[in-house]
Scaffold this motif. Structure first.
Motif, mmCIF file in Angstrom:
data_model
loop_
_atom_site.group_PDB
_atom_site.id
_atom_site.type_symbol
_atom_site.label_atom_id
_atom_site.label_comp_id
_atom_site.label_asym_id
_atom_site.label_seq_id
_atom_site.Cartn_x
_atom_site.Cartn_y
_atom_site.Cartn_z
ATOM 1 N N LEU A 25 0.822 -1.204 0.000
ATOM 2 C CA LEU A 25 0.000 0.000 0.000
ATOM 3 C C LEU A 25 0.857 1.256 0.000
ATOM 4 O O LEU A 25 0.558 2.228 -0.710
ATOM 5 C CB LEU A 25 -0.939 -0.018 1.218
ATOM 6 C CG LEU A 25 -2.020 1.050 1.256
ATOM 7 C CD1 LEU A 25 -2.834 1.086 -0.032
ATOM 8 C CD2 LEU A 25 -2.953 0.802 2.453
ATOM 9 N N ARG A 26 1.944 1.253 0.776
ATOM 10 C CA ARG A 26 2.836 2.422 0.793
ATOM 11 C C ARG A 26 3.424 2.671 -0.583
ATOM 12 O O ARG A 26 3.397 3.806 -1.094
ATOM 13 C CB ARG A 26 3.965 2.202 1.806
ATOM 14 C CG ARG A 26 4.901 3.399 1.937
ATOM 15 C CD ARG A 26 6.220 3.045 2.595
ATOM 16 N NE ARG A 26 6.044 2.414 3.888
ATOM 17 C CZ ARG A 26 6.433 1.164 4.165
ATOM 18 N NH1 ARG A 26 6.982 0.410 3.227
ATOM 19 N NH2 ARG A 26 6.279 0.678 5.375
ATOM 20 N N ALA B 81 1.611 11.712 3.410
ATOM 21 C CA ALA B 81 0.321 12.398 3.337
ATOM 22 C C ALA B 81 -0.330 12.502 4.705
ATOM 23 O O ALA B 81 0.000 11.775 5.651
ATOM 24 C CB ALA B 81 -0.615 11.660 2.387
ATOM 25 N N ALA B 82 -1.276 13.439 4.792
ATOM 26 C CA ALA B 82 -2.139 13.541 5.969
ATOM 27 C C ALA B 82 -3.274 12.537 5.838
ATOM 28 O O ALA B 82 -3.750 12.250 4.738
ATOM 29 C CB ALA B 82 -2.702 14.960 6.087
ATOM 30 N N ILE B 83 -3.710 12.006 6.984
ATOM 31 C CA ILE B 83 -4.779 11.014 6.995
ATOM 32 C C ILE B 83 -6.124 11.712 7.142
ATOM 33 O O ILE B 83 -6.335 12.492 8.070
ATOM 34 C CB ILE B 83 -4.595 10.025 8.163
ATOM 35 C CG1 ILE B 83 -3.252 9.302 8.048
ATOM 36 C CG2 ILE B 83 -5.746 9.022 8.216
ATOM 37 C CD1 ILE B 83 -2.825 8.602 9.328
ATOM 38 N N GLY B 84 -7.042 11.417 6.228
ATOM 39 C CA GLY B 84 -8.426 11.857 6.353
ATOM 40 C C GLY B 84 -9.316 10.646 6.553
ATOM 41 O O GLY B 84 -9.044 9.580 5.996
ATOM 42 N N ASP C 221 -0.181 16.306 0.763
ATOM 43 C CA ASP C 221 -1.461 15.786 0.276
ATOM 44 C C ASP C 221 -2.286 15.222 1.436
ATOM 45 O O ASP C 221 -1.758 14.950 2.518
ATOM 46 C CB ASP C 221 -1.245 14.662 -0.743
ATOM 47 C CG ASP C 221 -0.722 15.158 -2.072
ATOM 48 O OD1 ASP C 221 -0.574 16.384 -2.238
ATOM 49 O OD2 ASP C 221 -0.445 14.309 -2.947
ATOM 50 N N THR C 222 -3.569 15.010 1.178
ATOM 51 C CA THR C 222 -4.434 14.253 2.079
ATOM 52 C C THR C 222 -4.906 12.999 1.354
ATOM 53 O O THR C 222 -5.256 13.049 0.173
ATOM 54 C CB THR C 222 -5.657 15.089 2.516
ATOM 55 O OG1 THR C 222 -5.221 16.145 3.390
ATOM 56 C CG2 THR C 222 -6.685 14.236 3.252
ATOM 57 N N SER D 19 0.521 7.760 6.012
ATOM 58 C CA SER D 19 1.417 8.716 6.656
ATOM 59 C C SER D 19 2.860 8.493 6.227
ATOM 60 O O SER D 19 3.628 9.448 6.067
ATOM 61 C CB SER D 19 1.281 8.639 8.179
ATOM 62 O OG SER D 19 1.553 7.345 8.659
ATOM 63 N N GLN D 20 3.261 7.239 6.019
ATOM 64 C CA GLN D 20 4.629 6.960 5.598
ATOM 65 C C GLN D 20 4.875 7.344 4.147
ATOM 66 O O GLN D 20 6.027 7.492 3.726
ATOM 67 C CB GLN D 20 4.953 5.486 5.849
ATOM 68 C CG GLN D 20 5.061 5.160 7.330
ATOM 69 C CD GLN D 20 5.040 3.679 7.638
ATOM 70 O OE1 GLN D 20 5.188 2.835 6.749
ATOM 71 N NE2 GLN D 20 4.861 3.334 8.902
#
Length: 396
Positions: free
Chosen positions: A66-67, A100-103, A79-80, A96-97
């Motif tokens: 996924l990363r 990006a910011a987590i929404g 980014d989010t 996060s890794q």
């Protein structure tokens, strides 16, 4: 019958396939091909075909998958990326890794996966649209929403058509978290056909952790994609950014799929369709046995989804009582997942609080995972369902 039912039985399929699995290890010893090579390439080709995908790139774990998918697809710092609170933390670790910011958006209570209407509300209430890029921008942070990660949870695909419509409207890309959905299918009204998990997003991530429907004998994962450039980038990311040995186009990671694990997965992949069908039969048995038990909610499978039942999860408001009763009768169960991610200590700095995602919080208190695996017998299921009915009768 021995009155004991394990939550999972990993030993039985390995015993049945022992000669083939051991031959993989012997071949690796004889050839000394431990990294890359024909075993990895062969599995990648076969799993891409299984998922109806153009490319499969083997990596070290589902988290790597996924990363790397997010990074290769273009997620960058600032980014989010939006996902759901009701999933394993690897989903948000990858976000996060990747920088990006987590929404978060809440889930649909019936399917326990991302609610497309909640995502639509997120864009309408929390975002503006950048006139140049057409991309949604979070008002409070100025962060563009570059990607959404729907999780095909417990083996059931998320409702992808409305998510893909939103992706077209707000110019984000979708990366499927298919780590629990090997072989699951979704009927797309847009395309008027069934689609495999792993073939609907710009890229998709799979985990082959030992307990998965297709499990390695250790850590392993893969990315599927139809995009040539993303596939090329992931092949570099998994191998220190190399295009060839000692020539590094980018800074990468050590996230390769071991050749031995690839060989073991190739042996098991031949049996995956059969194992998935067995899981569907086991789920149907539970559904019929528990359908009329008051206070118990069985899994919902919408007409657009064909689950592979990685987990079989019931819901009850007296979850802890039932869990203890089953344990007292030598029936193992699981909790997936007892604490939603937005209220985990690891994410307390994000500022979320209890009540922010009420559906995720509600189901987290009610879910109980029953024994589910290929080879689970009807006799074992009768014992499990009988004890649930016995417990329910005692509540009356």
């Amino acid at each position: 019958m021995n009155k004991s039912v394990p939550f999972l039985d990993l030993a039985a399929p390995h015993a049945e396939l022992e000669d083939e699995l051991v031959s993989v290890f012997r071949d690796a010893l004889r050839t000394s091909r431990f990294i890359g090579g024909p075993a990895v390439e062969g599995f990648e080709k076969d799993f891409a075909r299984f998922c109806d995908a153009k490319h499969c790139i083997g990596v070290g774990s589902g988290t790597d998958a996924l990363r790397f998918a997010l990074i290769a697809a273009g997620v960058k710092k600032g980014d989010t990326v939006i996902t759901v609170p009701n999933t394993f933390i690897a989903t948000t670790e990858a976000i996060s890794q990747a920088g990006a910011a987590i929404g978060f958006v809440d889930i649909d209570e019936r399917t326990c996966s991302m609610d497309p209407e909640k995502l639509r509300e997120y864009f309408m209430s929390k975002c503006t649209v950048d006139a140049k890029t057409g991309r949604a921008v979070v008002r409070d942070t100025g962060s563009p929403v570059s990607a959404v990660v729907p999780v095909h949870l417990y083996g059931l695909p998320a409702h992808m058509d409305p998510l893909r419509e939103l992706a077209a409207k707000y110019n984000f890309f979708i990366v499927e978290d298919a780590c629990q959905a090997h072989g699951a299918e979704y009927f797309s009204q847009r395309e008027n056909r069934w689609k495999k998990a792993g073939s609907m997003g710009l890229a998709s991530a799979f985990s082959f952790y030992p307990g998965k429907n297709l499990g390695a004998c250790g850590e392993a994962g893969a990315v599927t994609t139809g995009d040539d450039e993303i596939a090329r980038n992931i092949r570099m990311l998994r191998d220190h950014g190399q295009t060839k040995k000692y020539y590094h186009e980018i800074e990468g990671y050590n996230g390769r799929l071991d050749a031995i694990q690839a060989g073991l997965l190739s042996v098991k992949l031949k049996h995956l369709a059969e194992w998935n069908e067995d899981r569907r039969r086991r789920a149907s048995f539970y559904n019929e046995a528990l359908a009329d038990v008051g206070g118990i909610m069985i899994p919902h499978e919408p007409e657009w989804g064909r689950s592979v039942h990685h987990l079989y999860i019931i819901r009850t408001q007296k979850r802890e009582d039932l869990k203890k009763y089953l344990a007292d009768n030598n029936i193992d169960t699981g909790l997936h997942y007892p604490v939603p991610l937005h209220i985990q200590d690891a994410y307390k700095d994000l500022g979320f609080k209890k009540g922010d995602f009420p559906v995720s919080e509600k189901v987290a208190l009610e879910m109980l995972s029953l024994p589910m695996y290929p080879g689970l017998t009807e006799e074992q299921q009768q014992y499990v369902s009988g004890k649930i009915k016995e417990w329910r009768k005692a509540q009356s």
